[in-house]
Motif scaffolding. Structure first.
Motif, PDB file in Angstrom:
ATOM      1  N   TRP A  48       0.791  -1.024   0.165  1.00  0.00           N
ATOM      2  CA  TRP A  48       0.032  -0.035  -0.063  1.00  0.00           C
ATOM      3  C   TRP A  48       0.895   1.099  -0.028  1.00  0.00           C
ATOM      4  CZ3 TRP A  48      -4.990   0.489  -1.190  1.00  0.00           C
ATOM      5  CH2 TRP A  48      -5.742  -0.530  -1.161  1.00  0.00           C
ATOM      6  N   ILE A  49       2.027   1.243   0.748  1.00  0.00           N
ATOM      7  CA  ILE A  49       3.141   2.302   0.620  1.00  0.00           C
ATOM      8  C   ILE A  49       3.309   2.420  -0.745  1.00  0.00           C
ATOM      9  CG2 ILE A  49       4.978   3.138   1.422  1.00  0.00           C
ATOM     10  CD1 ILE A  49       4.390   1.860   4.146  1.00  0.00           C
ATOM     11  N   TYR A  50       3.707   1.519  -1.427  1.00  0.00           N
ATOM     12  CA  TYR A  50       4.248   1.817  -2.791  1.00  0.00           C
ATOM     13  C   TYR A  50       3.187   2.193  -3.604  1.00  0.00           C
ATOM     14  CZ  TYR A  50       8.371  -0.997  -1.203  1.00  0.00           C
ATOM     15  OH  TYR A  50       9.417  -1.238  -0.599  1.00  0.00           O
ATOM     16  N   PHE A  51       1.978   1.811  -3.572  1.00  0.00           N
ATOM     17  CA  PHE A  51       1.096   2.389  -4.452  1.00  0.00           C
ATOM     18  C   PHE A  51       0.414   3.711  -4.074  1.00  0.00           C
ATOM     19  CE2 PHE A  51      -3.793   2.874  -4.907  1.00  0.00           C
ATOM     20  CZ  PHE A  51      -3.991   2.756  -6.147  1.00  0.00           C
ATOM     21  N   LEU A  52       0.526   4.096  -2.931  1.00  0.00           N
ATOM     22  CA  LEU A  52       0.041   5.353  -2.274  1.00  0.00           C
ATOM     23  C   LEU A  52       1.417   6.456  -2.957  1.00  0.00           C
ATOM     24  CD1 LEU A  52      -1.829   4.903   0.868  1.00  0.00           C
ATOM     25  CD2 LEU A  52      -2.710   5.083  -1.118  1.00  0.00           C
ATOM     26  N   THR A  53       2.461   5.879  -2.921  1.00  0.00           N
ATOM     27  CA  THR A  53       3.559   6.942  -3.152  1.00  0.00           C
ATOM     28  C   THR A  53       3.488   7.279  -4.834  1.00  0.00           C
ATOM     29  OG1 THR A  53       4.884   5.676  -1.599  1.00  0.00           O
ATOM     30  CG2 THR A  53       5.901   6.949  -3.264  1.00  0.00           C
ATOM     31  N   VAL A  54       3.295   6.095  -5.356  1.00  0.00           N
ATOM     32  CA  VAL A  54       3.010   6.495  -6.954  1.00  0.00           C
ATOM     33  C   VAL A  54       1.897   7.438  -7.302  1.00  0.00           C
ATOM     34  CG1 VAL A  54       2.729   5.277  -9.413  1.00  0.00           C
ATOM     35  CG2 VAL A  54       4.261   4.078  -7.548  1.00  0.00           C
ATOM     36  N   LEU A  55       0.651   6.957  -6.526  1.00  0.00           N
ATOM     37  CA  LEU A  55      -0.498   7.873  -6.536  1.00  0.00           C
ATOM     38  C   LEU A  55      -0.233   9.319  -6.165  1.00  0.00           C
ATOM     39  CD1 LEU A  55      -3.460   7.540  -7.639  1.00  0.00           C
ATOM     40  CD2 LEU A  55      -3.953   6.955  -5.182  1.00  0.00           C
ATOM     41  N   PRO A 101      12.668   7.277  -6.387  1.00  0.00           N
ATOM     42  CA  PRO A 101      13.506   7.645  -5.073  1.00  0.00           C
ATOM     43  C   PRO A 101      12.691   7.405  -3.750  1.00  0.00           C
ATOM     44  CG  PRO A 101      14.107   9.090  -6.813  1.00  0.00           C
ATOM     45  CD  PRO A 101      12.802   8.488  -7.324  1.00  0.00           C
ATOM     46  N   MET A 102      11.312   8.045  -3.827  1.00  0.00           N
ATOM     47  CA  MET A 102      10.596   7.836  -2.606  1.00  0.00           C
ATOM     48  C   MET A 102      10.220   6.468  -2.194  1.00  0.00           C
ATOM     49  SD  MET A 102       7.579  10.767  -2.914  1.00  0.00           S
ATOM     50  CE  MET A 102       7.188   9.976  -1.540  1.00  0.00           C
ATOM     51  N   ILE A 103      10.216   5.373  -3.144  1.00  0.00           N
ATOM     52  CA  ILE A 103      10.123   4.009  -2.824  1.00  0.00           C
ATOM     53  C   ILE A 103      11.266   3.393  -2.299  1.00  0.00           C
ATOM     54  CG2 ILE A 103       9.625   1.860  -3.809  1.00  0.00           C
ATOM     55  CD1 ILE A 103       7.613   3.249  -5.853  1.00  0.00           C
ATOM     56  N   ILE A 104      12.280   3.789  -2.786  1.00  0.00           N
ATOM     57  CA  ILE A 104      13.630   3.417  -2.161  1.00  0.00           C
ATOM     58  C   ILE A 104      13.902   3.822  -0.838  1.00  0.00           C
ATOM     59  CG2 ILE A 104      16.184   3.478  -2.464  1.00  0.00           C
ATOM     60  CD1 ILE A 104      15.830   3.514  -5.509  1.00  0.00           C
ATOM     61  N   LEU A 105      13.562   5.156  -0.538  1.00  0.00           N
ATOM     62  CA  LEU A 105      13.498   5.674   0.850  1.00  0.00           C
ATOM     63  C   LEU A 105      12.782   5.098   1.612  1.00  0.00           C
ATOM     64  CD1 LEU A 105      14.043   9.558  -0.030  1.00  0.00           C
ATOM     65  CD2 LEU A 105      15.836   8.047   0.603  1.00  0.00           C
ATOM     66  N   PHE A 106      11.627   4.966   1.285  1.00  0.00           N
ATOM     67  CA  PHE A 106      10.690   4.152   2.245  1.00  0.00           C
ATOM     68  C   PHE A 106      11.074   2.847   2.564  1.00  0.00           C
ATOM     69  CE2 PHE A 106       7.271   7.162   1.337  1.00  0.00           C
ATOM     70  CZ  PHE A 106       6.731   7.365   2.482  1.00  0.00           C
TER      71      PHE A 106
END
Length: 290
Positions: free
Chosen positions: A197-204, A224-229
């Protein structure tokens, strides 16, 4: 502290933070004529000549359509840049106001928090600046032939600043997750369970926040946000393991001198290969004469 003392402390911290921002804005106002304005216009000036108004003559200028436009643009840029360059100072004031309510070991994260937040914001803004030229080329190129693109200074500066701030603030979100984990509010199990859900909401989130609305800029923010998460999740794993070990050791200090310590009665796994019979099997085979 009493309520009045808390309010006084808050007033002093806010006053110091505003003073740091004003000093940063004054420095940025002077810096505007010494490279800051040219730095902001560089992505636009690097576009092909046919995408810039007056580009055939080699000029690179932005339109101003009202008398106060130039002054307002300079003040706006000075204030925002002043907030950014003074961020370590006013963030430290925020942290100093919060630390009296924290434990001693939690106060040690203050310097790391300020440094990490400043570095992440700078990283996000730098990535936005590097992707700005590609985004402008894509968006302005969609106008097609037979059109003349003439950007006003207000529109262009507002677009650039909104993109830089959006990237910088977005890169702070993984740090927020780390801070919540250090404070014991958010566990590694909760973060790991919500990873998809974090990855999906990050892209959204990247799709809605990026002003350009093009897939290149969206992926430049989301990846980069997904990598940082993911780094935040792994850091939360380490923190929770250390916290669990410390809690297990501290539990023994509450026992009396004549009280037996609790034992872990859970069966442990034997380090044996599947083909090697266990101790119980060898005893049974001996008794049965096998």
């Amino acid at each position: 502290m009493s309520l009045i003392a808390h309010l006084t402390e808050l007033r002093n911290r806010v006053g110091r933070a505003l003073l740091f921002v004003m000093v940063g804005a004054a420095v940025s106002f002077w810096w505007y004529d010494h490279g800051l304005g040219e730095f902001i216009r560089a992505p636009y000036c690097g576009l092909p000549d046919e995408l810039r108004y007056g580009g055939e003559t080699g000029d690179c200028g932005l339109l101003i359509t009202d008398v106060f436009g130039g002054a307002l643009i300079r003040l706006k840029i000075s204030f925002i840049v002043g907030v950014v360059i003074s961020a370590p100072l006013w963030l430290f004031q925020v942290w100093r106001f919060l630390t009296p309510g924290l434990k001693r070991n939690e106060k040690r994260y203050g310097v790391a928090f300020v440094g990490a937040s400043s570095a992440l914001f700078a990283l996000g803004a730098l990535l936005a600046y590097l992707s700005l030229s590609a985004g402008l080329r894509l968006l302005l190129g969609l106008a097609g032939e037979g059109t003349i693109v003439a950007l006003t200074a207000q529109d262009y500066i507002g677009f650039v600043l909104s993109l830089l701030v959006a990237f910088g603030v977005s890169f702070e979100l993984p740090l927020v997750a780390v801070v919540l984990n250090l404070l014991g509010v958010l566990s590694h199990a909760a973060l790991a369970g919500a990873r998809r859900w974090i990855y999906f909401l990050t892209v959204l989130f990247a799709a809605f926040v990026t002003p350009t609305q093009d897939p290149f800029t969206m992926l430049a923010m989301a990846t980069p946000m997904i990598i940082l998460f993911e780094l935040a999740i792994q850091l939360a794993r380490i923190v929770d393991r250390r916290r669990a070990r410390k809690a297990a050791l501290d539990s023994f200090h509450a026992l009396d001198d004549d009280e037996a310590s609790p034992l872990d009665v859970a069966p442990s796994r034997l380090d044996e290969s599947p083909d090697t019979p266990g101790e119980d099997e060898r005893v049974l085979s001996t008794r049965s004469g096998r």
